[in-house]
Design a protein around this motif. Structure first.
Motif, short mmCIF file in Angstrom:
data_model
loop_
_atom_site.label_atom_id
_atom_site.label_comp_id
_atom_site.label_asym_id
_atom_site.label_seq_id
_atom_site.Cartn_x
_atom_site.Cartn_y
_atom_site.Cartn_z
N THR A 86 53.29 22.93 46.03
CA THR A 86 52.58 21.81 46.67
C THR A 86 52.06 20.83 45.62
O THR A 86 52.16 19.61 45.79
N GLY A 141 55.12 19.10 44.26
CA GLY A 141 55.99 18.47 45.25
C GLY A 141 57.43 18.91 45.11
O GLY A 141 58.36 18.15 45.42
N PRO A 154 56.82 23.07 49.39
CA PRO A 154 55.48 22.48 49.38
C PRO A 154 54.90 22.42 50.78
O PRO A 154 55.64 22.24 51.76
N ALA A 162 53.35 20.27 53.09
CA ALA A 162 53.23 18.81 53.15
C ALA A 162 51.83 18.37 53.57
O ALA A 162 51.31 17.36 53.07
N THR A 219 49.48 18.13 50.54
CA THR A 219 49.87 17.39 49.34
C THR A 219 48.75 16.48 48.86
O THR A 219 48.41 16.45 47.66
N ASP A 277 46.66 16.59 45.35
CA ASP A 277 46.58 15.43 44.46
C ASP A 277 45.13 15.15 44.08
O ASP A 277 44.81 14.91 42.91
#
Length: 478
Positions: free
Chosen positions: A405, A408, A452, A454, A457, A461
């Motif tokens: 994750t 990505g 990952p 989604a 995500t 980050d």
């Protein structure tokens, strides 16, 4: 049959494969590390020989009698210092020893090192260790007749030959990595010359023949070929078939490695990415390296009074990064920080931080450090199309889900089996013995692929951004 010997920090492993590359026998012998002072990490080369004897004796006699080739893999950067009689002068200074940080900085300030080696001179590399010995143990330095890397000391025992190969030699700060040869200029900067260096071969080349007395002692055939072999990560790359551009693996072992194969030589030392020769002729690879991966989890497990596997088993599905953050810099860091003095930290602890939350923070800290490596590799133009997971930490689906994750990128997990350094070394033994080429290094069958998440995500980050901010703050305090 072909034997691969992998000299690790915590143990020596042997794997025997047949002509179809099926593992038919394996054995291990433990090793310990001495830390007599802060930042020091040493082993006695004599212990490696004892471990090798243990492993050889543990392989069934009928299998030993059929071995045609031996390949070597091992921990990189260690400084084995020998006198003219090939006697060891002092304990080997290991890859994770940071005592030579001042000497490393002095060498790195000379632009010729980055220009010829393609790398920063890290404190763990071999050349600064020789400068440290020269300054602090001058009597021993004056007796140095030969410098070997750890696995190449095993080779000396096996063959009587002083030989190194390109992938391991690239981590010394003495190799002209583009030309794949020792640099007289770099050697002179540390008070050595080419006469102190072993002969260089490619990893898939023959480096020597097993000494007859060892063949008799262990019941091996006469004339067993010993391959050049590889440094541990390059050998793992051969083991999992990461030999072409776009292929990569993440290793969650004592240290953490993001390893990507390259067709050509593409150095970018300012990124703190390692650019080394691969174990095959005409190929190179790049690595982002962090010094504590499972080492960080094992450290926390000792504090928590639990086995590391028990800590990770009860975590359930992947969760967004929490307020608790962990910086895994327990003994300094390489990529991208190049900082021997930075140290780890827990940040953001609160009353609700329980054992599971702290465990997740440790896994996330290592995950974000690996993302730093990915970003550094990307800055050099290296692209990752396929990512495999190896090492003890890859048994944790939670950890792999976090890494997938954060990066990505889907992560493929090989079927049950050992495709690490010992297996790669055995493959190199096939090449050296039979003349076969890179087609031997095929990727393993895949048991599962972890995609990952989604929906998380964005959260990862943001978690990485908080991690970077915390790392910046800690760097200013150490």
């Amino acid at each position: 049959m072909y034997l691969g010997l992998d000299l690790g920090t915590s143990g020596l492993k042997g794997v025997v494969i047949d002509d179809a590359q099926k593992i038919v026998a394996e054995a291990t012998a433990p090793l310990t590390v001495s830390r007599p002072h802060e930042g020091w990490s040493e082993q006695s080369p004599a212990d490696w020989i004892v471990a090798a004897e243990t492993v050889l004796n543990a392989i069934p006699a009928r299998i030993r009698a059929a071995i045609r080739g031996i390949g070597l893999s091992g921990q990189m950067h260690g400084a084995v210092l020998l006198d003219r009689a090939d006697d060891v002068l002092r304990p080997c200074i290991l890859w994770n020893d940071t005592r030579a940080h001042e000497e490393a900085a002095a060498l790195d300030a000379n632009p010729v090192f980055r220009r010829l080696t393609g790398n920063i001179v890290f404190p763990g590399f071999t050349a600064p260790k020789l400068l440290w010995v020269k300054s602090h143990e001058p009597a021993q330095f004056n007796r140095v007749a030969r410098v070997l890397l750890p696995k190449d000391y095993l080779r000396l025992w096996l063959t009587g030959e002083h030989v190194a190969e390109m992938s391991d030699a690239a981590g010394t700060s003495w190799l002209d990595t583009g030309k794949r040869d020792w640099s007289d200029e770099l050697l002179a900067a540390t008070g050595l010359d080419r006469g102190a260096m072993p002969r260089l071969v490619e990893g898939s080349d023959r480096s020597g023949i097993l000494r007859p007395e060892l063949a008799d002692r262990f019941g091996l055939p006469k004339g067993v070929v010993v391959a050049g072999g590889a440094g541990d990560n390059a050998a793992a790359g051969i083991g999992v078939g990461v030999v072409k551009a776009g292929q990569a693996f993440v290793s969650l072992g004592t240290s953490g490695v993001l390893f990507a194969a390259n067709e050509g030589y593409r150095p970018a030392p300012a990124t703190a990415v390692h650019t080394f020769c691969h174990a095959l002729p005409g190929k190179w690879h790049q690595m982002g390296v962090i010094l504590a991966a499972t080492d960080a989890l094992n450290w926390f497990a000792r504090i928590a009074g639990s086995a590391s596997a028990d800590l990770t088993e009860g975590l359930g599905g992947l969760k967004p990064p929490g307020k608790a953050r962990f910086l895994p810099y327990l003994g300094g860091e390489r990529t991208p920080l190049n900082d021997a003095s930075i140290r780890g930290a827990f940040i953001g602890l609160e009353h609700d931080t329980d054992r599971n939350a702290a465990t997740r923070a440790v896994l996330e800290g290592v995950t974000f450090a690996i993302r730093d490596c990915r970003d550094a590799l990307a800055a050099t133009g290296t692209k990752i199309d396929r990512l495999l997971a190896v090492g003890g930490g890859s048994k944790s689906d939670y950890w792999l889900s976090a890494i997938a994750t954060a990066l990505g990128t889907p992560i493929s997990v090989p079927v049950a089996g050992d495709y690490g350094g010992a297996f790669g070394a055995a493959r190199l033994a096939i090449m050296a013995t039979t003349g076969a080429g890179a087609e031997i290094a095929t990727p393993p069958s895949i048991a599962k692929t972890i995609d990952p998440v989604a929906a998380l995500t964005g959260a990862f980050d943001e978690g990485h951004a908080r991690f970077r901010a915390a790392a910046t703050a800690i760097k200013g305090l150490t």
